[in-house]
Scaffold this motif. Structure first.
Motif, PDB file in Angstrom:
ATOM      1  N   THR A   7       0.812  -1.217   0.000  1.00  0.00           N
ATOM      2  CA  THR A   7       0.000   0.000   0.000  1.00  0.00           C
ATOM      3  C   THR A   7       0.844   1.266   0.000  1.00  0.00           C
ATOM      4  O   THR A   7       2.015   1.240   0.389  1.00  0.00           O
ATOM      5  CB  THR A   7      -0.941   0.017   1.228  1.00  0.00           C
ATOM      6  N   ASN A   8       0.224   2.346  -0.402  1.00  0.00           N
ATOM      7  CA  ASN A   8       0.802   3.678  -0.244  1.00  0.00           C
ATOM      8  C   ASN A   8      -0.111   4.543   0.626  1.00  0.00           C
ATOM      9  O   ASN A   8       0.030   5.755   0.671  1.00  0.00           O
ATOM     10  CB  ASN A   8       1.043   4.340  -1.605  1.00  0.00           C
ATOM     11  N   ILE A  22       2.416  -5.648   6.307  1.00  0.00           N
ATOM     12  CA  ILE A  22       2.226  -4.524   5.386  1.00  0.00           C
ATOM     13  C   ILE A  22       3.568  -4.055   4.845  1.00  0.00           C
ATOM     14  O   ILE A  22       4.519  -3.866   5.599  1.00  0.00           O
ATOM     15  CB  ILE A  22       1.502  -3.354   6.075  1.00  0.00           C
ATOM     16  N   GLU A  23       3.618  -3.884   3.536  1.00  0.00           N
ATOM     17  CA  GLU A  23       4.738  -3.202   2.883  1.00  0.00           C
ATOM     18  C   GLU A  23       4.204  -1.840   2.461  1.00  0.00           C
ATOM     19  O   GLU A  23       3.351  -1.746   1.578  1.00  0.00           O
ATOM     20  CB  GLU A  23       5.235  -3.991   1.671  1.00  0.00           C
ATOM     21  N   TYR A  24       4.693  -0.811   3.124  1.00  0.00           N
ATOM     22  CA  TYR A  24       4.223   0.550   2.888  1.00  0.00           C
ATOM     23  C   TYR A  24       5.269   1.322   2.088  1.00  0.00           C
ATOM     24  O   TYR A  24       6.450   1.295   2.407  1.00  0.00           O
ATOM     25  CB  TYR A  24       3.965   1.255   4.218  1.00  0.00           C
ATOM     26  N   GLU A  28       3.394   6.710  -5.772  1.00  0.00           N
ATOM     27  CA  GLU A  28       2.153   6.938  -6.506  1.00  0.00           C
ATOM     28  C   GLU A  28       1.383   5.640  -6.739  1.00  0.00           C
ATOM     29  O   GLU A  28       1.929   4.536  -6.637  1.00  0.00           O
ATOM     30  CB  GLU A  28       2.478   7.590  -7.853  1.00  0.00           C
ATOM     31  N   TYR A  29       0.129   5.790  -7.084  1.00  0.00           N
ATOM     32  CA  TYR A  29      -0.793   4.687  -7.370  1.00  0.00           C
ATOM     33  C   TYR A  29      -0.179   3.695  -8.360  1.00  0.00           C
ATOM     34  O   TYR A  29      -0.131   2.492  -8.106  1.00  0.00           O
ATOM     35  CB  TYR A  29      -2.075   5.294  -7.942  1.00  0.00           C
ATOM     36  N   LEU A  30       0.287   4.203  -9.484  1.00  0.00           N
ATOM     37  CA  LEU A  30       0.825   3.346 -10.538  1.00  0.00           C
ATOM     38  C   LEU A  30       2.050   2.565 -10.064  1.00  0.00           C
ATOM     39  O   LEU A  30       2.230   1.402 -10.420  1.00  0.00           O
ATOM     40  CB  LEU A  30       1.158   4.171 -11.778  1.00  0.00           C
ATOM     41  N   ASP A  31       2.860   3.182  -9.236  1.00  0.00           N
ATOM     42  CA  ASP A  31       4.041   2.493  -8.708  1.00  0.00           C
ATOM     43  C   ASP A  31       3.650   1.313  -7.816  1.00  0.00           C
ATOM     44  O   ASP A  31       4.340   0.292  -7.811  1.00  0.00           O
ATOM     45  CB  ASP A  31       4.946   3.464  -7.955  1.00  0.00           C
ATOM     46  N   ILE A  32       2.554   1.434  -7.076  1.00  0.00           N
ATOM     47  CA  ILE A  32       2.074   0.308  -6.270  1.00  0.00           C
ATOM     48  C   ILE A  32       1.730  -0.863  -7.186  1.00  0.00           C
ATOM     49  O   ILE A  32       2.112  -2.008  -6.913  1.00  0.00           O
ATOM     50  CB  ILE A  32       0.859   0.721  -5.396  1.00  0.00           C
ATOM     51  N   LEU A  33       1.037  -0.597  -8.268  1.00  0.00           N
ATOM     52  CA  LEU A  33       0.707  -1.661  -9.224  1.00  0.00           C
ATOM     53  C   LEU A  33       1.974  -2.320  -9.772  1.00  0.00           C
ATOM     54  O   LEU A  33       2.049  -3.551  -9.872  1.00  0.00           O
ATOM     55  CB  LEU A  33      -0.131  -1.110 -10.377  1.00  0.00           C
ATOM     56  N   ARG A  35       4.954  -2.440  -8.363  1.00  0.00           N
ATOM     57  CA  ARG A  35       5.613  -3.205  -7.293  1.00  0.00           C
ATOM     58  C   ARG A  35       4.938  -4.563  -7.119  1.00  0.00           C
ATOM     59  O   ARG A  35       5.604  -5.572  -6.902  1.00  0.00           O
ATOM     60  CB  ARG A  35       5.602  -2.420  -5.982  1.00  0.00           C
ATOM     61  N   VAL A  36       3.608  -4.571  -7.202  1.00  0.00           N
ATOM     62  CA  VAL A  36       2.876  -5.832  -7.114  1.00  0.00           C
ATOM     63  C   VAL A  36       3.243  -6.728  -8.296  1.00  0.00           C
ATOM     64  O   VAL A  36       3.476  -7.924  -8.123  1.00  0.00           O
ATOM     65  CB  VAL A  36       1.350  -5.585  -7.032  1.00  0.00           C
ATOM     66  N   ARG A  37       3.331  -6.156  -9.481  1.00  0.00           N
ATOM     67  CA  ARG A  37       3.736  -6.937 -10.651  1.00  0.00           C
ATOM     68  C   ARG A  37       5.111  -7.561 -10.435  1.00  0.00           C
ATOM     69  O   ARG A  37       5.320  -8.738 -10.733  1.00  0.00           O
ATOM     70  CB  ARG A  37       3.767  -6.057 -11.911  1.00  0.00           C
ATOM     71  N   ASP A  38       6.047  -6.793  -9.896  1.00  0.00           N
ATOM     72  CA  ASP A  38       7.383  -7.322  -9.633  1.00  0.00           C
ATOM     73  C   ASP A  38       7.333  -8.493  -8.645  1.00  0.00           C
ATOM     74  O   ASP A  38       8.055  -9.474  -8.798  1.00  0.00           O
ATOM     75  CB  ASP A  38       8.298  -6.214  -9.100  1.00  0.00           C
ATOM     76  N   LYS A  39       6.467  -8.372  -7.636  1.00  0.00           N
ATOM     77  CA  LYS A  39       6.311  -9.459  -6.659  1.00  0.00           C
ATOM     78  C   LYS A  39       5.710 -10.703  -7.320  1.00  0.00           C
ATOM     79  O   LYS A  39       6.096 -11.829  -6.995  1.00  0.00           O
ATOM     80  CB  LYS A  39       5.407  -9.016  -5.497  1.00  0.00           C
ATOM     81  N   ILE A  40       4.787 -10.503  -8.222  1.00  0.00           N
ATOM     82  CA  ILE A  40       4.183 -11.637  -8.942  1.00  0.00           C
ATOM     83  C   ILE A  40       5.247 -12.346  -9.775  1.00  0.00           C
ATOM     84  O   ILE A  40       5.292 -13.573  -9.821  1.00  0.00           O
ATOM     85  CB  ILE A  40       2.990 -11.168  -9.799  1.00  0.00           C
ATOM     86  N   HIS A  41       6.129 -11.585 -10.392  1.00  0.00           N
ATOM     87  CA  HIS A  41       7.231 -12.190 -11.156  1.00  0.00           C
ATOM     88  C   HIS A  41       8.140 -13.025 -10.250  1.00  0.00           C
ATOM     89  O   HIS A  41       8.782 -13.969 -10.717  1.00  0.00           O
ATOM     90  CB  HIS A  41       8.059 -11.120 -11.872  1.00  0.00           C
TER      91      HIS A  41
END
Length: 127
Positions: A7-8, A22-24, A28-33, A35-41
Motif C-alpha cells: 500500500t501507499n 504490510i509493505e508501505y 504513486e498509485y501506478l508504482d504500487i501496481l 511493485r505488485v507486478r514485480d512481486k508476482i514475477h
C-alpha cells in the motif's frame, strides 16, 4: 498461507498493521501496481483485485493490494490481471491527470481505500 498487503495509504498502514504484514511505500498509485507486478514475477500470487472499488485510478492517489506471502511458480492469471490493471491505470492517467486534491479530500480517499481493503482483511478473515 500468509498474506502481504502492499500500500501507499498511511491510514491502511496505521490501522491494519496488527492484522496483516504490510509493505508501505510513499509512492504513486501506478508504482504500487508495478511493485505488485514485480512481486508476482518473483512467485507471489495476487489475492485482491488491483482495480477494486469504483474510484478510478486517476481520481485517487491511494491503492492497497493483497498478495500471497509464500512464493511459488509464476502465476500467469495473477500476471495477466496485474498487467491489464497497469495498462488501464496508465490509460486513465494519460487521459485524465489526478487533480491536486486538498488534504481533506486526500483523507477521504484514504478512508475509501481503507474501507475496501479492511473488509477483505478483517471481515473475511483472510489473514
Amino acid at each position: 498461507m500468509g498474506k502481504i498487503l502492499i500500500t501507499n495509504n498511511p491510514l491502511v498502514k496505521e490501522q491494519l498493521s496488527r492484522y496483516i504484514v504490510i509493505e508501505y511505500y510513499e509512492t504513486e498509485y501506478l508504482d504500487i501496481l508495478k511493485r505488485v507486478r514485480d512481486k508476482i514475477h518473483l512467485g507471489h500470487k495476487l489475492l485482491s483485485h488491483p482495480l477494486s472499488g469504483s474510484v478510478k485510478p486517476n481520481e485517487t492517489p491511494y491503492k492497497s493490494i493483497i498478495i500471497s506471502k509464500d512464493k511459488g511458480k509464476l502465476d500467469y492469471e495473477s500476471l495477466m490481471v496485474i498487467e491489464k490493471s497497469i495498462e488501464t491505470a496508465e490509460k486513465f492517467l494519460r487521459n485524465f491527470k489526478t487533480p491536486n486534491w486538498t488534504e481533506n479530500i486526500l483523507l477521504d480517499f484514504q478512508i475509501i481505500d481503507l474501507s475496501l481493503i479492511k473488509d477483505v482483511v478483517i471481515d473475511r478473515s483472510i489473514i
